[in-house]
Enzyme design. Structure first.
Site, PDB file in Angstrom:
ATOM      1  N   GLU A  15       4.661  -5.504   6.912  1.00 58.87           N
ATOM      2  CA  GLU A  15       3.709  -3.905   7.415  1.00 58.87           C
ATOM      3  C   GLU A  15       4.036  -3.537   9.310  1.00 58.87           C
ATOM      4  O   GLU A  15       4.301  -2.507   9.856  1.00 58.87           O
ATOM      5  CB  GLU A  15       2.846  -4.392   7.747  1.00 58.87           C
TER       6      GLU A  15
ATOM      7  N   GLU B  97      -0.752  -9.508  -0.976  1.00 60.24           N
ATOM      8  CA  GLU B  97      -1.878  -9.093  -0.323  1.00 60.24           C
ATOM      9  C   GLU B  97      -3.135  -9.427  -1.859  1.00 60.24           C
ATOM     10  O   GLU B  97      -3.690 -10.327  -2.271  1.00 60.24           O
ATOM     11  CB  GLU B  97      -2.599  -8.049   0.726  1.00 60.24           C
TER      12      GLU B  97
ATOM     13  N   ALA C 222       1.203  -1.073  -0.006  1.00 58.79           N
ATOM     14  CA  ALA C 222       0.110   0.313  -0.119  1.00 58.79           C
ATOM     15  C   ALA C 222       1.185   1.658   0.225  1.00 58.79           C
ATOM     16  O   ALA C 222       2.578   1.497   0.091  1.00 58.79           O
ATOM     17  CB  ALA C 222      -0.843   0.277   1.171  1.00 58.79           C
TER      18      ALA C 222
ATOM     19  N   GLY D  77       0.496  -5.148   1.075  1.00 60.59           N
ATOM     20  CA  GLY D  77      -0.666  -4.903   0.087  1.00 60.59           C
ATOM     21  C   GLY D  77      -0.323  -5.482  -1.053  1.00 60.59           C
ATOM     22  O   GLY D  77      -1.057  -6.560  -1.904  1.00 60.59           O
TER      23      GLY D  77
HETATM   24  N1  CAA Z   1       4.634   3.211  -0.307  1.00 64.25           N
HETATM   25  C1  CAA Z   1       4.995   4.164  -1.133  1.00 64.25           C
HETATM   26  N2  CAA Z   1       6.088   4.869  -1.614  1.00 64.25           N
HETATM   27  C2  CAA Z   1       7.034   3.758  -1.560  1.00 64.25           C
HETATM   28  C3  CAA Z   1       6.871   2.053  -1.195  1.00 64.25           C
HETATM   29  C4  CAA Z   1       5.418   1.932  -0.734  1.00 64.25           C
HETATM   30  N3  CAA Z   1       4.572   0.823   0.260  1.00 64.25           N
HETATM   31  N4  CAA Z   1       7.340   1.290  -1.035  1.00 64.25           N
HETATM   32  C5  CAA Z   1       8.741   2.150  -2.454  1.00 64.25           C
HETATM   33  N5  CAA Z   1       7.571   3.144  -2.679  1.00 64.25           N
HETATM   34  C6  CAA Z   1       9.004   3.918  -3.171  1.00 64.25           C
HETATM   35  C7  CAA Z   1      10.296   4.447  -2.326  1.00 64.25           C
HETATM   36  O1  CAA Z   1       9.726   5.560  -1.382  1.00 64.25           O
HETATM   37  C8  CAA Z   1      10.796   5.430  -3.413  1.00 64.25           C
HETATM   38  O2  CAA Z   1      10.824   6.613  -3.766  1.00 64.25           O
HETATM   39  P1  CAA Z   1      10.870   8.277  -3.414  1.00 64.25           P
HETATM   40  O3  CAA Z   1      12.493   7.882  -5.085  1.00 64.25           O
HETATM   41  O4  CAA Z   1      10.504   9.194  -4.257  1.00 64.25           O
HETATM   42  O5  CAA Z   1      12.069   7.993  -2.365  1.00 64.25           O
HETATM   43  C9  CAA Z   1      10.794   4.098  -5.092  1.00 64.25           C
HETATM   44  O6  CAA Z   1       9.581   3.552  -4.563  1.00 64.25           O
HETATM   45  C10 CAA Z   1      11.956   3.163  -4.949  1.00 64.25           C
HETATM   46  O7  CAA Z   1      12.042   2.876  -2.926  1.00 64.25           O
HETATM   47  P2  CAA Z   1      13.722   2.877  -2.552  1.00 64.25           P
HETATM   48  O8  CAA Z   1      14.246   3.908  -2.794  1.00 64.25           O
HETATM   49  O9  CAA Z   1      12.684   2.367  -1.233  1.00 64.25           O
HETATM   50  O10 CAA Z   1      13.628   1.134  -3.457  1.00 64.25           O
HETATM   51  P3  CAA Z   1      15.109   0.149  -2.799  1.00 64.25           P
HETATM   52  O11 CAA Z   1      15.297  -1.136  -4.231  1.00 64.25           O
HETATM   53  O12 CAA Z   1      16.031   0.782  -1.670  1.00 64.25           O
HETATM   54  O13 CAA Z   1      13.960  -0.678  -1.308  1.00 64.25           O
HETATM   55  C11 CAA Z   1      11.939  -1.952  -0.994  1.00 64.25           C
HETATM   56  C12 CAA Z   1      12.937  -1.683  -2.017  1.00 64.25           C
HETATM   57  C13 CAA Z   1      12.916  -2.954  -0.021  1.00 64.25           C
HETATM   58  C14 CAA Z   1      10.798  -2.508  -1.468  1.00 64.25           C
HETATM   59  C15 CAA Z   1      11.486  -0.370  -0.244  1.00 64.25           C
HETATM   60  O14 CAA Z   1      11.155   1.021  -1.279  1.00 64.25           O
HETATM   61  C16 CAA Z   1      10.399  -0.983   0.506  1.00 64.25           C
HETATM   62  O15 CAA Z   1      10.641  -1.562   1.962  1.00 64.25           O
HETATM   63  N6  CAA Z   1       9.368   0.089   1.162  1.00 64.25           N
HETATM   64  C17 CAA Z   1       8.118  -0.209   1.447  1.00 64.25           C
HETATM   65  C18 CAA Z   1       7.550  -2.168   1.482  1.00 64.25           C
HETATM   66  C19 CAA Z   1       6.259  -1.738   2.297  1.00 64.25           C
HETATM   67  O16 CAA Z   1       6.838  -1.642   3.935  1.00 64.25           O
HETATM   68  N7  CAA Z   1       5.414  -2.352   2.697  1.00 64.25           N
HETATM   69  C20 CAA Z   1       4.221  -2.319   2.810  1.00 64.25           C
HETATM   70  C21 CAA Z   1       3.748  -1.222   3.219  1.00 64.25           C
HETATM   71  S1  CAA Z   1       1.757  -1.452   4.253  1.00 64.25           S
HETATM   72  C22 CAA Z   1       1.016  -1.905   3.026  1.00 64.25           C
HETATM   73  O17 CAA Z   1       0.882  -2.725   1.979  1.00 64.25           O
HETATM   74  C23 CAA Z   1       0.086  -2.318   4.526  1.00 64.25           C
HETATM   75  C24 CAA Z   1      -1.563  -3.245   3.554  1.00 64.25           C
HETATM   76  O18 CAA Z   1      -1.728  -4.048   4.295  1.00 64.25           O
HETATM   77  C25 CAA Z   1      -2.389  -2.513   2.921  1.00 64.25           C
END
Ligand code: CAA
Length: 297
Positions: A171, A151, A105, A148
């Site tokens: 999460e 999911e 998400a 998400g």
């Molecule tokens: N939401 C918003 N933006 C996101 C994102 C997310 N879930 N995942 C990545 N991005 C964005 C980053 O902020 C970044 O944007 P900027 O260039 O503007 O800074 C861009 O995508 C590239 O990401 P990274 O620089 O972090 O890329 P990376 O290769 O270094 O890392 C990753 C990749 C490990 C996937 C890392 O991005 C990450 O940990 N993302 C979040 C994963 C996460 O926590 N997901 C769960 C979300 S909560 C949820 O999903 C609730 C639910 O159940 C519905």
């Protein structure tokens, strides 16, 4: 390993991608995607396969690793609904790009959410429409399928993965819990101990581990994933759409109910097939040693 360009050319030459619908060429990093639906901002859609009966939805926010913001999920919901209503479509594929199916998400979108706001607006309610799809929905996952994203793949009927796929429910690391089905679907697929480990640690797991756990049906080389997923949808498309729908309903019931009532549900759908022309045609064709000609009736 084949280049992206050669995969694209080969898909077109095999008419897996539909050259008749080519309107705009976008380089998404996974495949040069030929979109005929310029109205969507966060997804691309196409109709693919040699019989042009497979709906393809590609999540398309590559800079945000396909983070699932509300407008994106609304667009996926609309595309799924439209394909579901289209008699020419036998199955629907949901995919991303080589780096990400979806990284979850959209954290930036929900960063300032409040409990009362979530309650009032029914946060994530727009996901529901995707689960109402009657046709087979297949996830083709390359790269990250996190939170998400995992999911979204799990609410599909079948998951195929590329060798580089990384799944997880991280999460917990950002102070929340899975909210689009992760705590409920994951244990049903992989059992309690593994689901608990995944949800409580936030650790990622590989495509191969996902296959071993039963979350993923098959794993393919990255550049073969889409082609193989289209073949799967095409194979399903050789059967009666009506009976495919009934079979999907029956299997899904296994996740909703007790064994006894599930068996009753199955029996009533099984008997129901005997009220269809396609059941009659299928068995008659077998006895007459010819291919069936299903009419979706
Ligand atoms: N939401 C918003 N933006 C996101 C994102 C997310 N879930 N995942 C990545 N991005 C964005 C980053 O902020 C970044 O944007 P900027 O260039 O503007 O800074 C861009 O995508 C590239 O990401 P990274 O620089 O972090 O890329 P990376 O290769 O270094 O890392 C990753 C990749 C490990 C996937 C890392 O991005 C990450 O940990 N993302 C979040 C994963 C996460 O926590 N997901 C769960 C979300 S909560 C949820 O999903 C609730 C639910 O159940 C519905």
């Amino acid at each position: 390993m084949a280049s992206i360009g050669s995969v694209t050319r080969s898909l077109i030459s095999k008419t897996i991608l539909n050259p008749g619908r080519i309107a705009v060429v976008h380089n998404t990093g996974f495949i040069k995607f030929y979109s005929a639906a310029p109205n969507y901002e966060n997804i691309k859609i196409d109709v693919v396969g040699s019989k042009k009966n497979v709906g393809l939805i590609q999540l398309n926010r590559p800079k945000a690793l396909n983070a699932l913001c509300k407008p994106l999920i609304e667009e996926v919901g609309k595309a799924v609904k439209d394909f579901d209503a289209d008699d020419k479509i036998a199955g629907i594929i949901l995919t991303g790009n080589e780096k990400a199916f979806a990284a979850g998400a959209d954290i930036k979108e929900m960063q300032n959410n409040t409990y009362s706001g979530c309650q009032k607006t029914g946060f994530l309610a727009e996901w529901e429409i995707i689960t109402n799809c009657g046709k087979p929905l297949i996830a083709a996952v390359n790269g990250f399928a996190l939170g998400g994203g995992c999911e979204l793949a799990m609410l599909c009927d079948i998951i195929y993965a590329g060798e580089n796929a990384k799944f997880g429910q991280p999460e917990i690391a950002i102070g929340t819990i899975p909210g689009a089905g992760g705590t409920q679907r994951l244990p049903r697929y992989v059992g309690k101990s593994k689901a608990m480990e995944i949800v409580l640690t936030g650790n990622f797991f590989t495509a191969q581990e996902a296959e071993k756990m039963g979350l993923v049906s098959k794993v393919f080389p990255v550049d073969k994933l889409l082609e193989e997923t289209i073949k799967l949808a095409e194979k399903i498309g050789t059967h009666s759409p009506l009976i495919v729908k009934m079979a999907k309903q029956a299997v899904n019931q296994a996740f909703e109910t007790t064994l006894k009532s599930g068996l009753l549900y199955e029996k009533s759908l099984f008997y129901g097939t005997f009220a269809t022309d396609d059941r009659k045609e299928g068995m008659t064709a077998f006895v007459e040693k010819r291919p069936p000609n299903f009419k979706n009736e």
